[in-house]
Design an enzyme around this catalytic site. Sequence first.
Site, PDB file in Angstrom:
ATOM      1  N   ARG A 106     -47.424 -90.733  12.104  1.00 51.04           N
ATOM      2  CA  ARG A 106     -47.285 -90.532  13.551  1.00 51.04           C
ATOM      3  C   ARG A 106     -48.562 -90.976  14.258  1.00 51.04           C
ATOM      4  NH1 ARG A 106     -46.259 -85.478  11.406  1.00 51.04           N
ATOM      5  NH2 ARG A 106     -44.058 -85.050  11.010  1.00 51.04           N
ATOM      6  N   HIS A 129     -43.303 -96.332   9.264  1.00 48.73           N
ATOM      7  CA  HIS A 129     -43.230 -96.007   7.842  1.00 48.73           C
ATOM      8  C   HIS A 129     -43.872 -97.138   7.042  1.00 48.73           C
ATOM      9  CE1 HIS A 129     -40.391 -93.071   9.330  1.00 48.73           C
ATOM     10  NE2 HIS A 129     -39.651 -94.046   9.820  1.00 48.73           N
ATOM     11  N   HIS A 139     -42.046 -97.194  16.348  1.00 45.03           N
ATOM     12  CA  HIS A 139     -40.795 -96.885  17.030  1.00 45.03           C
ATOM     13  C   HIS A 139     -40.729 -95.405  17.384  1.00 45.03           C
ATOM     14  CE1 HIS A 139     -39.998 -96.027  12.765  1.00 45.03           C
ATOM     15  NE2 HIS A 139     -39.112 -95.135  13.179  1.00 45.03           N
ATOM     16  N   GLU A 160     -35.815 -99.076   7.371  1.00 37.87           N
ATOM     17  CA  GLU A 160     -34.635 -98.288   7.711  1.00 37.87           C
ATOM     18  C   GLU A 160     -33.807 -99.012   8.763  1.00 37.87           C
ATOM     19  OE1 GLU A 160     -36.469 -94.674   9.047  1.00 37.87           O
ATOM     20  OE2 GLU A 160     -36.755 -95.405  11.088  1.00 37.87           O
TER      21      GLU A 160
END
Length: 311
Positions: free
Chosen positions: A188, A94, A168, A111
Amino acid sequence: MRIYKLKPEFREKIWGGHKFRDIYGMDCGNGLVGEGWLASSLPGKEDNLVIGTEMTLSELYNQHNELFGTHSTEVIPIKFLLADCNQSTSVQLHPNEKYAREIENCLGKPECVFFLDAEPKTIGMYGHNALNKEQFKKMALDGEWEKLLRKYPVEKGDFAYIPAGRIHTTWEGTVILELSRNADITYRVYDFDRVDANGNKRQLDLEKTLDVLICPDNENPFVQPQIASDGDAMIFKYHDIPGEFSAYKVVNNGIGYFSLNEFAYYFIADGSGHIDGTPIKKGETFFVPCKLGKLKLEGDFTILVGSYRDK
């Protein structure tokens, strides 16, 4: 002033499953549900209903900002999302705040994740082994994911911090609660060649990934908490960075207490009881206004807490 229960919303995902229904008794249908949006106020997307107010979270934020405190963002700065990873999620990252605002017109998305369930021998992939972005790009294009991605064993109860820019994937067999900045932006780089119900592959974003990729990135993502207690409540503080978010776990067995000056979201991960007289049970999510003071906890339950402070 009181705490407010939130109504969840759900998204089916190619990698989803049925654990929201099976573990938490959530009314989410019979499809492959991958995401439960528990506390979100994304413009034009998920915006959870605040039960008892006839308002969504964003409407409550705009009309009663005093419940949240004064913040430097035009939207509620954090969100809670539940994920059932029946299959592995894509290899992804992200963007950071600066890039997201300039390119995507949204907040950046660091996050963290609480692992609520994990099958035996589950692994997660966080960070990579490339020495520079050129090497990362070559290994990605050559499909050398086993060599490129760093693997870590994952167990129920673990907590991982994922800064913006960290590559990740969450491996199959896990259920996680994700606390993040209030954005829905993902780049992605690999999706295991999966196709959706219409036979289409999902979009990949290698160039944008390279723009924001942390490199090198070999830091262990798992965090050990600071531990305190108040009455019969054990309080685990995992993360607390101004302008990002704060993350806690509270395990109560009897009569305990917990307080934050800032607003918070509470997810009841297990058990049942009362918070300041309000009945709670496993699988429910609550918005807790700022400046409520010390809350009385009665019963045997576990709360996962996400909060935010400017400074």
